[in-house]
Write a protein that holds these residues in place. Structure first.
Motif, short mmCIF file in Angstrom:
data_model
loop_
_atom_site.label_atom_id
_atom_site.label_comp_id
_atom_site.label_asym_id
_atom_site.label_seq_id
_atom_site.Cartn_x
_atom_site.Cartn_y
_atom_site.Cartn_z
N ALA A 200 34.69 30.84 44.65
CA ALA A 200 35.36 31.62 43.62
C ALA A 200 36.56 30.83 43.10
CB ALA A 200 35.81 32.97 44.16
N ARG A 201 37.19 31.38 42.04
CA ARG A 201 38.45 30.82 41.51
C ARG A 201 39.52 31.89 41.58
NH1 ARG A 201 38.11 29.89 35.82
NH2 ARG A 201 36.36 31.35 35.85
N LEU A 202 40.74 31.46 41.85
CA LEU A 202 41.90 32.35 41.83
C LEU A 202 42.67 32.11 40.55
CD1 LEU A 202 43.73 34.37 43.39
CD2 LEU A 202 45.00 32.37 44.19
N LEU A 203 42.85 33.17 39.76
CA LEU A 203 43.64 33.10 38.52
C LEU A 203 44.90 33.92 38.73
CD1 LEU A 203 40.75 33.80 35.96
CD2 LEU A 203 41.42 31.63 36.96
N ALA A 204 46.06 33.27 38.62
CA ALA A 204 47.33 33.98 38.82
C ALA A 204 48.44 33.27 38.06
CB ALA A 204 47.68 34.05 40.31
N ARG A 205 49.20 34.02 37.28
CA ARG A 205 50.36 33.51 36.55
C ARG A 205 50.01 32.28 35.71
NH1 ARG A 205 55.20 35.77 38.53
NH2 ARG A 205 54.90 37.01 40.44
N GLY A 206 48.86 32.33 35.05
CA GLY A 206 48.47 31.27 34.14
C GLY A 206 47.89 30.03 34.80
N GLU A 207 47.72 30.05 36.12
CA GLU A 207 47.15 28.91 36.82
C GLU A 207 45.88 29.33 37.53
OE1 GLU A 207 50.09 27.39 39.44
OE2 GLU A 207 51.44 26.73 37.83
N GLU A 208 45.07 28.34 37.91
CA GLU A 208 43.85 28.65 38.64
C GLU A 208 43.57 27.57 39.66
OE1 GLU A 208 39.89 27.24 36.59
OE2 GLU A 208 41.02 28.50 35.17
N ARG A 209 42.87 27.97 40.75
CA ARG A 209 42.46 27.02 41.77
C ARG A 209 41.20 27.54 42.45
NH1 ARG A 209 43.94 28.36 47.07
NH2 ARG A 209 45.38 30.14 47.26
N PRO A 210 40.36 26.63 42.97
CA PRO A 210 39.13 27.07 43.65
C PRO A 210 39.44 27.62 45.03
CG PRO A 210 39.33 24.68 43.73
CD PRO A 210 40.46 25.16 42.88
N LEU A 212 37.58 28.63 48.87
CA LEU A 212 36.46 28.69 49.80
C LEU A 212 36.23 30.13 50.21
CD1 LEU A 212 37.27 25.64 52.11
CD2 LEU A 212 35.76 25.70 50.13
N LEU A 213 35.11 30.38 50.86
CA LEU A 213 34.78 31.75 51.23
C LEU A 213 35.81 32.34 52.19
CD1 LEU A 213 32.49 33.67 50.45
CD2 LEU A 213 31.39 33.12 52.61
N GLU A 214 36.31 31.55 53.13
CA GLU A 214 37.31 32.07 54.07
C GLU A 214 38.63 32.37 53.35
OE1 GLU A 214 37.82 29.27 57.15
OE2 GLU A 214 38.39 27.60 55.84
N GLU A 215 38.93 31.63 52.26
CA GLU A 215 40.13 31.93 51.48
C GLU A 215 39.95 33.21 50.68
OE1 GLU A 215 42.11 27.68 50.42
OE2 GLU A 215 40.11 28.03 49.56
N VAL A 216 38.73 33.47 50.23
CA VAL A 216 38.44 34.74 49.57
C VAL A 216 38.64 35.89 50.55
CG1 VAL A 216 36.66 36.13 48.44
CG2 VAL A 216 36.83 33.68 47.95
N GLU A 217 38.15 35.71 51.78
CA GLU A 217 38.33 36.73 52.82
C GLU A 217 39.81 37.01 53.05
OE1 GLU A 217 37.13 37.52 57.53
OE2 GLU A 217 36.89 35.53 56.62
N ALA A 218 40.62 35.95 53.15
CA ALA A 218 42.05 36.12 53.38
C ALA A 218 42.72 36.81 52.20
CB ALA A 218 42.70 34.77 53.64
N LEU A 219 42.29 36.47 50.99
CA LEU A 219 42.88 37.08 49.80
C LEU A 219 42.61 38.58 49.76
CD1 LEU A 219 44.24 36.85 46.99
CD2 LEU A 219 41.96 36.40 46.05
N LEU A 220 41.37 38.97 50.05
CA LEU A 220 41.03 40.39 49.98
C LEU A 220 41.69 41.20 51.10
CD1 LEU A 220 37.26 40.26 48.98
CD2 LEU A 220 39.27 40.44 47.52
N ALA A 221 42.11 40.52 52.17
CA ALA A 221 42.81 41.21 53.25
C ALA A 221 44.32 41.19 53.05
CB ALA A 221 42.48 40.55 54.59
N SER A 222 44.81 40.50 52.01
CA SER A 222 46.24 40.39 51.78
C SER A 222 46.77 41.65 51.08
CB SER A 222 46.53 39.15 50.93
OG SER A 222 46.09 39.36 49.59
N GLU A 223 48.06 41.62 50.79
CA GLU A 223 48.71 42.76 50.12
C GLU A 223 48.62 42.67 48.61
OE1 GLU A 223 49.81 45.39 51.73
OE2 GLU A 223 49.22 44.44 53.60
N ALA A 224 47.96 41.64 48.08
CA ALA A 224 47.88 41.47 46.64
C ALA A 224 46.93 42.49 46.02
CB ALA A 224 47.42 40.06 46.30
N LEU A 225 47.17 42.81 44.76
CA LEU A 225 46.23 43.61 43.97
C LEU A 225 45.26 42.63 43.32
CD1 LEU A 225 45.44 46.40 42.77
CD2 LEU A 225 46.90 45.84 40.83
N GLU A 320 52.00 41.36 44.07
CA GLU A 320 51.36 40.30 43.31
C GLU A 320 50.03 40.81 42.76
OE1 GLU A 320 51.05 36.14 42.07
OE2 GLU A 320 52.70 37.35 42.84
N VAL A 321 49.67 40.36 41.56
CA VAL A 321 48.39 40.68 40.94
C VAL A 321 47.66 39.37 40.67
CG1 VAL A 321 47.18 41.73 39.00
CG2 VAL A 321 49.27 42.78 39.88
#
Length: 406
Positions: A200-210, A212-225, A320-321
């Motif tokens: 996947a890609r992360l889009l935040a504050r006008g920037e983006e980065r790829p 990995l699946l484990e980073e997606v898992e961590a993101l969805l478990a974080s406090e971010a919207l 964070e969104v």
């Protein structure tokens, strides 16, 4: 069973289809036909393999129910390899019951694993887990133990449980090496690559980065919207609001998420949600209505406030969104995601896996073929579509599963 049949069977079990064919290529008795079919399947000629297995099933007599059941299981495996997901599951269930009744537990277990792998492909994870729970891999030979761990890893990946997936793949690799089958070892290695490929890609504050699946898992478990453009939902660590059936609302939510902490002009929202190039009063009125619906849907997670220029997303709990998007986005990307596994798919199988109509999938395939991104072979019911693996395309892991009742 004569010595040639025994030798051919041992060659197939060791992953040597050419060695098996040398022994039975000129024979047309039922056991030889079955072994030739399995050999052709291992060599990749699935059409001929299917025809041989059907001939073998007919050639076995009415008293040879176990042999016929084994042929059915082999045909089901060929159907799965050729992505014929419409192959009758009840036929496989009946064959499995016959094998269990006659004490052939290994082939009965293999039939169950085939059923689980089919459920996994069409996104029915709960059913796959329930079926898998009835299987104990301990008494099985190494090849089936590897198959068990591959299924466990596949479910864990789709559940975004990357640690469990890695552990299962380690066990699968050990079992595959013990089995001594190169093709099985290659399958485990291919599955392991998924965990090291951007999902996947992360889009935040006008920037983006790829990611990995484990980073997606961590993101969805974080406090971010998270505005999840892979599964068409908005979520934080405790709440998920699905917008899978509300494309206009999701388009608005994504535009607001990408602009956060800023706002989005009304003209931009009209273009993103409705494709309107020149907004008139009716468009603006419709935007107000859809923004009101979005406010209602997102009330547990965020508010949507009006600004002088347009609208802005205001999270209730998150600091964070972010937007989670596929690595590459284009029209018919979901179809390409399935074809990127390098296997050949029928349009009916793709429709079943995507939860879409076959006609919709066919239009997508025709458009991709015109663009030179996919190719077909065969005719009529044997028509199949495929493409070489496309670097950067998302796997099917983050695609939304078919909705209940589809």
């Amino acid at each position: 069973m004569d010595s040639l049949i025994t030798a051919a069977a041992r060659a197939l079990a060791a992953g040597d289809p050419l060695g098996a064919l040398k022994r039975v290529a000129l024979r047309d008795d039922a056991p030889a036909l079955a072994l030739r079919g399995i050999a052709m399947a291992q060599l990749g000629d699935l059409v001929r393999a299917k025809a041989l297995m059907r001939r073998a099933a007919r050639a076995f007599g009415p008293r040879e129910s176990v042999a016929r059941a084994r042929c059915v299981v082999a045909e089901a495996e060929i159907a799965l390899a050729s992505r014929d997901l419409g192959w009758p599951a009840k036929t496989l269930d009946a064959a499995r019951a016959t094998l269990e009744a006659h004490g052939d537990r290994v082939n009965a277990a293999h039939a169950r694993y085939l059923a689980v792998r089919r459920l996994l492909l069409i996104g029915r994870l709960d059913e796959a887990e329930r079926t898998l729970a009835d299987l104990d891999p301990a008494p099985l030979p190494p090849a089936l133990e590897a198959a068990h761990e591959l299924v466990v890893a596949g479910i864990a990946m789709r559940r975004l449980q990357t640690q469990a997936a890695r552990a299962a793949l380690v066990r699968a690799g050990s079992a595959a090496r013990a089995a001594g089958i190169p093709a099985l070892t290659a399958e485990v290695e291919s599955a392991s690559l998924v965990l090291n490929t951007p999902a996947a890609r992360l889009l935040a504050r006008g920037e983006e980065r790829p990611l990995l699946l484990e980073e997606v898992e961590a993101l969805l478990a974080s406090e971010a919207l998270v505005v999840d453009a892979c599964r068409h939902a908005v979520r934080d660590a405790g709440t998920v609001v699905s917008l899978a059936t509300r494309p206009v609302l999701f388009a608005l939510a994504r535009a607001l998420g990408e602009a956060w902490p800023g706002d989005v002009p009304r003209g931009t929202l009209l273009a993103r949600a409705f494709g309107a190039k020149h907004a008139d009063e009716s468009h603006r009125a419709r935007l107000r209505v859809e923004i009101g619906r979005l406010r209602t849907m997102l009330r547990p997670l965020a508010g949507v406030s009006a600004t002088q220029r347009g609208f802005a997303l205001v999270p209730r709990r998150a600091a964070e969104v972010v937007v989670l998007a596929r690595p590459v986005e284009e029209q018919h990307a979901a179809v390409l995601a399935f074809l990127a596994d390098g296997e050949s798919w029928s349009s009916s199988a793709l429709a079943l896996a995507l939860g879409a109509s076959q006609r919709t999938v066919q239009r997508g395939l025709d458009a991709l073929a015109a663009a030179g991104k996919v190719q077909s072979f065969g005719r009529g019911r044997a028509l199949r579509w495929m493409t070489p693996p496309v670097p950067g395309f998302t796997t099917t892991l983050l695609l939304p599963a078919p909705l209940p009742g589809d």
